[in-house]
Design an enzyme around this catalytic site. Structure first.
Site, PDB file in Angstrom:
ATOM      1  N   THR A  89       0.803  -1.219   0.000  1.00 27.00           N
ATOM      2  CA  THR A  89       0.000   0.000   0.000  1.00 27.00           C
ATOM      3  C   THR A  89       0.841   1.278   0.000  1.00 27.00           C
ATOM      4  O   THR A  89       0.650   2.159  -0.831  1.00 27.00           O
ATOM      5  CB  THR A  89      -0.950   0.011   1.209  1.00 27.00           C
ATOM      6  OG1 THR A  89      -1.857  -1.084   1.085  1.00 27.00           O
ATOM      7  CG2 THR A  89      -1.744   1.308   1.281  1.00 27.00           C
ATOM      8  N   HIS A 496      -1.030  -9.757  -1.224  1.00 24.13           N
ATOM      9  CA  HIS A 496      -0.311  -9.161  -2.347  1.00 24.13           C
ATOM     10  C   HIS A 496       1.117  -8.893  -1.926  1.00 24.13           C
ATOM     11  O   HIS A 496       1.508  -9.161  -0.799  1.00 24.13           O
ATOM     12  CB  HIS A 496      -0.986  -7.852  -2.758  1.00 24.13           C
ATOM     13  CG  HIS A 496      -1.237  -6.936  -1.600  1.00 24.13           C
ATOM     14  ND1 HIS A 496      -0.307  -6.044  -1.119  1.00 24.13           N
ATOM     15  CD2 HIS A 496      -2.321  -6.819  -0.772  1.00 24.13           C
ATOM     16  CE1 HIS A 496      -0.797  -5.402  -0.078  1.00 24.13           C
ATOM     17  NE2 HIS A 496      -2.019  -5.847   0.173  1.00 24.13           N
TER      18      HIS A 496
END
Length: 555
Positions: A89, A496
């Protein structure tokens, strides 16, 4: 006589040609001036954990005013990728707005091991500032660890600080890093038992009146309601069965199936925190963004303003329920409605044609590995604890010493260089010895030394992506890569962080002032966004930008 007539005709021809050239030149000038006239407002949208195929998989279920409006009126870069790892992120948001990779902007993870202070640090954490809007330490945040400027910073400098920048996201890092160092404000959502938008003294001494009014309303509290599918669940044919073994769910509910009574579940799931993990978190973000447009009078004068919005909820939902869940599908169908609401608000307040929007993601996500394994697709789970124990034991046996490793995190091994020097060990030799060992471990696909990242220039493959994510002062001594579709994670939900297409391929949609209508399969990179927006504004690129303007999307 014929010569005279011929001469007159030639003269008339040249006069007509000259007049035509003058008119064409005038037309080109007018056209160029129109193109160069900057939009009144730039709106950057990052959807946390959005895969590109969410555009195509759910396309027939979307309305005409959200994702489809961007595609129908603007430009769709269909082959847009991250050009570095790790795909997390904080690095993702930073790279979008700085136009460069962690190699230069320094945000190498959400958290990372700081080799100078010998401790883990948070990307936006800042003990030198105080919280504003809450007494909780959740407000002690700033962009001070980001080494470079964003295009929002450059716009502030270009306009002599008269163009505003406002950053908004449920996650602090999603609000702070995009807005840059010179932002007027960044706001993030503090859940727990408060449910308030907060900031820090890096930006202000107290919250503006419009933010206080928003926090004092019952708007956020009203979302403690039932979360059921937007449409009949039987029509959600683009996702897996609602009841399966690959999803997490909420505490207090036996199965991860619709509907979810958020009012009844909130006490066991962090109070207001539960709203972040539902589509209602996107609703709250849109509510607040529209209030910011009004409260800050964005796009209302001759100086371009910048509004950065990160929709964080899709990431929470994806981590919990997984890529193919009905919860993810419902989240995107509802996000489509939020985008429509946002664009209508911009049309009304700023004026259609007076603003430019781009939409992308900070990373994508892999299908739940346990689900892939059930379909006989190679996938698996990496035991990080067992890996650490095995590596520490190997180092002790091989070098007859403890404390040679300071930290293992973010798929990196950090060595105790003082200890190596004390023992007369060569750094490069120790790095290679570790690589030779761990490459034999299950689910380790590749391993590289920090030395190779500084001494070799890679131009292709995963090596290039690792090098683009490698910051010499902040990254580790050994970097290792998992096999495809392997996670260090729970058996439910998605995550991820890799260099594989399922993590790197994300949307890039642009529409509004300065953007032509079209689509392309030409490969673009996330780092191209900031230079493209800078080109539209006619401002300097962010100071470490490595991306290139996407000329083919511009009018």
């Amino acid at each position: 006589m014929k010569k005279i007539i011929y001469g007159i005709l030639i003269s008339l021809f040249f006069v007509s040609s000259f007049q035509a050239q003058q008119q064409n030149s005038k037309n080109r000038t007018n056209k160029d001036n129109t193109i160069q006239a900057p939009p009144k407002l730039i709106v950057g949208i990052v959807v946390d954990q959005m895969r590109y195929d969410y555009l195509t998989r759910f396309y027939d279920k979307y309305g005409d005013g959200g994702f489809k409006r961007m595609m129908n009126e603007g430009f769709n870069c269909k082959n847009n990728h991250f050009n570095y790892v790790p795909t997390y992120t904080a690095p993702g948001h930073t790279s979008v707005y700085t136009g460069t990779t962690p190699k230069y902007h320094g945000i190498i993870g959400n958290n990372w091991y700081d080799k100078e202070i010998k401790s883990s640090v948070y990307c936006a954490g800042d003990d030198s500032v105080e919280s504003v809007g809450t007494e909780h330490k959740a407000g002690q945040m700033s962009p001070h660890r980001m080494k470079t400027t964003t295009f929002a910073d450059e716009n502030r400098l270009f306009t002599q600080m008269r163009g505003k920048t406002i950053g908004i996201a449920l996650k602090d890092r999603g609000a702070i890093l995009p807005a840059g160092h010179t932002a007027n404000a960044a706001y993030w959502f503090h859940g727990a038992d408060e449910g308030r938008w907060i900031s820090s003294t890096f930006y202000m001494a107290e919250l503006p009146k419009w933010v206080q009014n928003f926090n004092n309303s019952n708007q956020v509290k009203s979302y403690f309601k039932e979360w059921n599918t937007l449409y009949d669940i039987s029509t959600y044919t683009e996702s897996a069965p609602d009841h399966n073994t690959f999803e997490g769910g909420f505490k207090g509910k036996e199965t991860a199936t619709f509907p979810y009574d958020l009012g009844a579940l909130k006490d066991q799931n962090g109070g207001y925190e539960i709203l972040k993990a539902t589509p209602f978190g996107n609703n709250i973000t849109t509510d607040f963004a529209l209030a910011a447009i009004e409260g800050e009078a964005l796009g209302q004068d001759e100086f371009t303003d910048v509004l950065t919005i990160s929709y964080s909820s899709p990431d929470y939902v994806g981590h919990n329920f997984g890529v193919s869940s009905k919860e993810v599908q419902d989240t995107y169908l509802r996000l489509d409605k939020d985008l429509e609401r946002l664009f209508k608000g911009l049309d009304a307040k700023v004026g259609k044609g007076n603003y430019t929007v781009f939409l992308t993601a900070d990373h994508a996500a892999v299908e739940v590995p346990s689900y892939l394994k059930s379909l006989k697709i190679p996938a698996g789970y990496f035991d990080s604890r067992a890996f650490r124990e095995k590596v520490y034991a190997f180092m002790k046996t091989t070098f007859k010493a403890d404390e040679l490793i300071e930290n293992i995190s973010n798929n990196q091994i950090f060595l105790n260089r003082s200890k190596l020097y004390e023992m007369g060990l060569k750094l490069e030799d120790v790095q290679q010895t570790i690589i030779n060992e761990i490459i034999t471990y299950e689910h380790i696909d590749k391993a590289y030394s920090g030395m190779s990242m500084t001494q070799t220039s890679f131009t292709t493959g995963i090596e290039e992506l690792i090098q683009n994510g490698f910051n010499q002062k902040r990254s580790g001594d050994v970097i290792y890569v998992y096999d495809p579709a392997v996670l260090s994670y729970s058996l439910t939900g998605s995550s991820h962080g890799s260099s594989f297409n399922y993590d790197t391929h994300v949307p890039l949609l642009l529409f509004g002032n300065g953007i032509k209508h079209g689509q392309s399969l030409k490969k673009t990179h996330i780092t191209d966004i900031a230079p493209t927006i800078s080109a539209i504004l006619g401002i300097s690129f962010p100071n470490a930008a490595t991306g290139q303007p996407l000329e083919f999307v511009l009018e």
